[in-house]
Motif scaffolding. Sequence first.
Motif, mmCIF file in Angstrom:
data_model
loop_
_atom_site.group_PDB
_atom_site.id
_atom_site.type_symbol
_atom_site.label_atom_id
_atom_site.label_comp_id
_atom_site.label_asym_id
_atom_site.label_seq_id
_atom_site.Cartn_x
_atom_site.Cartn_y
_atom_site.Cartn_z
ATOM 1 N N LEU A 259 53.989 21.569 60.883
ATOM 2 C CA LEU A 259 53.101 23.550 61.747
ATOM 3 C C LEU A 259 53.159 23.943 60.156
ATOM 4 N N LEU A 260 53.488 23.391 58.273
ATOM 5 C CA LEU A 260 53.060 23.475 57.480
ATOM 6 C C LEU A 260 50.776 23.734 57.461
ATOM 7 N N LEU A 261 50.268 25.033 57.555
ATOM 8 C CA LEU A 261 49.188 25.014 57.713
ATOM 9 C C LEU A 261 48.393 24.177 55.770
ATOM 10 N N LYS A 262 47.617 23.795 55.899
ATOM 11 C CA LYS A 262 47.161 22.896 55.048
ATOM 12 C C LYS A 262 45.539 22.978 55.072
ATOM 13 N N ASN A 263 44.686 23.527 56.008
ATOM 14 C CA ASN A 263 43.649 23.915 55.842
ATOM 15 C C ASN A 263 43.231 24.980 55.940
ATOM 16 N N PRO A 264 42.474 26.424 55.694
ATOM 17 C CA PRO A 264 42.071 27.134 55.598
ATOM 18 C C PRO A 264 41.750 27.608 57.345
ATOM 19 N N ASN A 265 41.094 26.628 57.414
ATOM 20 C CA ASN A 265 39.766 27.051 58.505
ATOM 21 C C ASN A 265 40.819 27.157 60.044
ATOM 22 N N LEU A 266 41.760 26.513 60.180
ATOM 23 C CA LEU A 266 42.870 26.544 61.676
ATOM 24 C C LEU A 266 43.168 27.426 61.902
ATOM 25 N N SER A 267 42.752 27.114 63.375
ATOM 26 C CA SER A 267 43.176 28.652 64.406
ATOM 27 C C SER A 267 44.392 27.605 65.502
ATOM 28 N N PRO A 268 45.403 28.870 66.430
ATOM 29 C CA PRO A 268 45.653 27.885 67.418
ATOM 30 C C PRO A 268 44.725 27.293 68.853
ATOM 31 N N PHE A 269 44.885 26.286 68.978
ATOM 32 C CA PHE A 269 44.319 25.765 69.945
ATOM 33 C C PHE A 269 43.714 26.935 70.843
ATOM 34 N N GLU A 270 44.652 27.459 71.297
ATOM 35 C CA GLU A 270 44.487 28.297 72.781
ATOM 36 C C GLU A 270 44.115 29.316 72.754
ATOM 37 N N GLU A 271 44.218 29.437 70.931
ATOM 38 C CA GLU A 271 43.011 31.222 70.928
ATOM 39 C C GLU A 271 41.637 30.812 70.034
ATOM 40 N N ILE A 272 41.526 29.754 70.358
ATOM 41 C CA ILE A 272 40.098 29.377 70.261
ATOM 42 C C ILE A 272 39.405 28.730 71.780
ATOM 43 N N TYR A 273 40.394 27.562 72.161
ATOM 44 C CA TYR A 273 40.018 27.364 73.819
ATOM 45 C C TYR A 273 40.453 27.713 74.658
ATOM 46 N N GLY A 274 41.139 29.090 74.536
ATOM 47 C CA GLY A 274 42.073 29.270 76.122
ATOM 48 C C GLY A 274 43.521 28.699 76.789
ATOM 49 N N VAL B 69 46.729 11.330 76.199
ATOM 50 C CA VAL B 69 45.695 12.615 76.893
ATOM 51 C C VAL B 69 47.059 14.025 76.889
ATOM 52 N N LEU B 70 46.712 15.066 76.417
ATOM 53 C CA LEU B 70 47.300 15.741 76.860
ATOM 54 C C LEU B 70 46.484 17.185 77.480
ATOM 55 N N LYS B 71 45.807 17.114 77.049
ATOM 56 C CA LYS B 71 44.545 17.973 77.943
ATOM 57 C C LYS B 71 43.100 17.741 78.008
ATOM 58 N N GLY B 72 41.918 17.775 78.622
ATOM 59 C CA GLY B 72 41.088 17.128 78.596
ATOM 60 C C GLY B 72 40.351 15.395 78.898
ATOM 61 N N GLN B 73 40.385 15.059 78.207
ATOM 62 C CA GLN B 73 39.434 13.519 78.604
ATOM 63 C C GLN B 73 39.152 12.752 77.747
ATOM 64 N N VAL B 74 39.588 11.870 76.882
ATOM 65 C CA VAL B 74 38.529 11.184 75.611
ATOM 66 C C VAL B 74 37.833 9.624 76.299
ATOM 67 N N LYS B 75 36.974 9.304 75.660
ATOM 68 C CA LYS B 75 36.200 8.062 76.021
ATOM 69 C C LYS B 75 36.721 6.973 74.271
ATOM 70 N N GLU B 76 37.339 5.890 75.454
ATOM 71 C CA GLU B 76 37.282 4.901 74.279
ATOM 72 C C GLU B 76 36.165 3.606 73.865
ATOM 73 N N CYS B 77 35.329 3.456 73.355
ATOM 74 C CA CYS B 77 34.702 2.277 72.774
ATOM 75 C C CYS B 77 35.710 1.062 71.906
ATOM 76 N N LEU B 78 35.787 -0.194 72.682
ATOM 77 C CA LEU B 78 36.474 -0.616 71.859
ATOM 78 C C LEU B 78 35.675 -2.167 71.242
ATOM 79 N N TRP B 79 35.493 -2.218 70.268
ATOM 80 C CA TRP B 79 34.942 -3.350 69.527
ATOM 81 C C TRP B 79 36.145 -4.974 69.433
ATOM 82 N N ASP B 80 36.253 -5.631 70.750
ATOM 83 C CA ASP B 80 37.614 -7.068 70.692
ATOM 84 C C ASP B 80 36.935 -8.100 69.113
#
Length: 226
Positions: free
Chosen positions: A188-203, A99-110
């Motif tokens: 760094l080659l954008l394949k999806n037209p909906n992409l914006s930098p994380f910082e632009e969207i979330y600060g 994790v670089l930023k934020g938090q994740v929850k992992e659900c694991l099935w053994d």
Amino acid sequence: MNDIFSPGFREFSSQLLTAFCKGTEHNVVDKSEVIHLFEKFVDNNFETIQKYAYVDPTKNYTRNLILENEHFSLMVLCWNPYAKSCIHAHGGSQCWLRVLKGQVKECLWDCDPYKESKINTPPHRVSFANPNDVLYIDDNKGVHCIENLENPTITLHCYAPPYKSSKCFDASTGAEFIGSSIFDSESLLLKNPNLSPFEEIYGGDEVMEDAGCGCDDYGKDCSCGH
Ligand SMILES: N[C@@H](CS(=O)O)C(=O)O
Ligand SMILES: [Fe+2]
């Protein structure tokens, strides 16, 4: 090696290559060695890694490839609030997630993903990972799904070897299907037209609060060490 990579990336990539090439006869790598390399690399190259963090706000999570070779792939995943991956195996690969930023929850099935045709029980274990935590999984450990809570989240993933598709299980019916691993951006080659930098969207770079350990959720183990 492509010129877009900083000296830090080149060093990390060659250290990973050394670790993965020396593997064991079964091609399994020392997990803690990779965790150690992750730590050193992220601590010294956080801003460079963030340049790869593109977001498609319409998707659960956005997959940004940094680099891939026959031994491993390295990518940055950006998770929109309340995003969730499906329950999935990892195509025989070893997988590290930091994790670089934020938090994740992992659900694991053994369970053995290749013996199951349906997963419709509650997870066997739930853990939370905060900035700097590393989660590890491979198909011997089971299957997992990753969920993001309210904070937009960035994670760094390494898969050895890379995998293109994997067995998945539908979250509501539990039924199996094959999921393909598609990248929204590649080196760094954008394949999806909906992409914006994380910082632009979330600060920018405000420090995310440590959301703490939620290991009591299911009353089972927690990899946070609590
Ligand atoms: N393994 C997933 C991300 S996660 O849910 O572990 C992927 O590569 O898309
Ligand atoms: Fe995964």
